[in-house]
Scaffold this motif. Structure first.
Motif: not given
Length: 346
Positions: A331-332, A134-137, A318-320, A325-326
């Motif tokens: 992680p950074t 229901r949410a992408d992240g 932006r990081l999410l 999108h791969g």
């Protein structure tokens, strides 16, 4: 007669490309030349085409929403849940986080869904919401160092980015500020003003950022011959700043410089000093932290350490987006630098 709703074919004709190319651009598929993407976007603007979100989600398998999660620690009872939300909305910091996130997401036709995770049940709801697609992240703002949610998200392998470094290492990306350097800047400024009896109103000592700001302030003063710095703990609220400053002045009436770990507490410190007939900054200089809206509405206006919250929140989003999108698979961390902003209070 009503105007017909623009279609993908209309956009393709306007842009001079194939329908398939328009579809790839609309669905965020990244193997399209940037110049062609720009041509298609301009054609979309001219035609007024609006993608069908439901159909697009079937193609992309994405919800085009992200969960903005404000998370606590432990288990807050039902009676305390409203208090938790009220405290969050009362802090201008949170509004700045939302502004930065929305500023990044809106041009990309993505939207945040606000969720609170202040109890075990609420954290499970967040995990279920994400697992169901229901949410992408998730973009997570933790209010407590013992927050278990980051570890739960990492364990479930769900896309998530944190605002602030977690107290316990987890394999998730995060943005943060060099808080210790912020404390150093505050100490150096008070010393440069000639303050000889500095003190500090620190934030909650179970919060990593508070610990770092305090350490930076203490370390810098120690290097300049101040082995002991009076400390009063606050809770990042106006009232707690007022109470902590009153405590400091009771213990050390000759205090001539104070570093408060956020602007709300610095405003409280100014009010406490003025209530005792002290002038700010002539008798006691006050430095805040954040450079929030409070800094310019306070009287006098606050000298403060700027935390670029909007930019940090946009970077978090932006990081999410890259994780979703791969584009980024590991992680950074991105750590921003604080900046001294000089106004009238110090």
């Amino acid at each position: 007669m009503s105007r017909q709703t623009p279609t993908l074919e209309d956009v393709a004709r306007e842009a001079g490309v194939s329908r398939a190319t328009v579809s790839r651009v609309v669905n965020g598929i990244r193997n399209v030349d940037p110049e062609i993407q720009e041509v298609v976007r301009r054609a979309i603007e001219r035609t007024g085409y609006a993608p069908n979100r439901a159909a697009r989600s079937l193609v992309t398998r994405r919800a085009e929403t992200v969960a903005l999660v404000v998370s606590g620690a432990g288990d807050i009872t039902e009676a305390g849940q409203d208090t938790f939300a009220t405290r969050v909305f009362a802090d201008p910091f949170f509004g700045r986080v939302v502004g930065g996130i929305v500023g990044f997401l809106r041009p990309r036709s993505m939207h945040p869904v606000l969720m609170f995770a202040e109890s075990t049940e609420a954290r499970e709801e967040v995990l279920t919401y994400l697992r169901q697609g229901r949410a992408d992240g998730a973009l997570v703002v933790s209010t407590h160092s013992d927050d278990p949610l980051p570890a739960l998200l990492a364990g479930a392998r769900l896309p998530a980015v944190l605002f602030a470094r977690p107290s316990r290492p987890v394999p998730l990306s995060y943005v943060d500020l060099a808080h210790r350097d912020g404390g150093r800047l505050a100490a150096e400024h008070l010393l440069a003003r000639g303050c000889r009896r500095p003190a500090t109103v620190c934030g909650p000592l179970d919060v990593a950022a508070s610990q770092e700001r305090l350490a930076g302030f203490r370390d810098t003063l120690a290097r300049h011959g101040h082995p002991y710095v009076p400390v009063a703990e606050g809770a990042f609220t106006l009232d707690s700043g007022l109470a902590a400053m009153s405590d400091l002045l009771d213990r050390r009436p000759d205090t001539d410089g104070v570093f408060a770990a956020n602007d709300l507490m610095a405003q409280g410190a100014c009010q406490a000093a003025q209530a005792r007939g002290l002038r700010v900054p002539e008798d006691v200089a006050v430095v805040g932290f954040d450079d929030s809206s409070v800094a310019v509405t306070c009287h006098p206006r606050l000298t403060t350490i700027r935390q670029p919250v909007e930019e940090m929140a946009a970077e978090m989003a932006r990081l999410l987006d890259e994780h979703i999108h791969g584009v980024r698979t590991e992680p950074t961390s991105v750590v921003f630098e604080p900046e001294l902003v000089v106004r009238e209070s110090a």
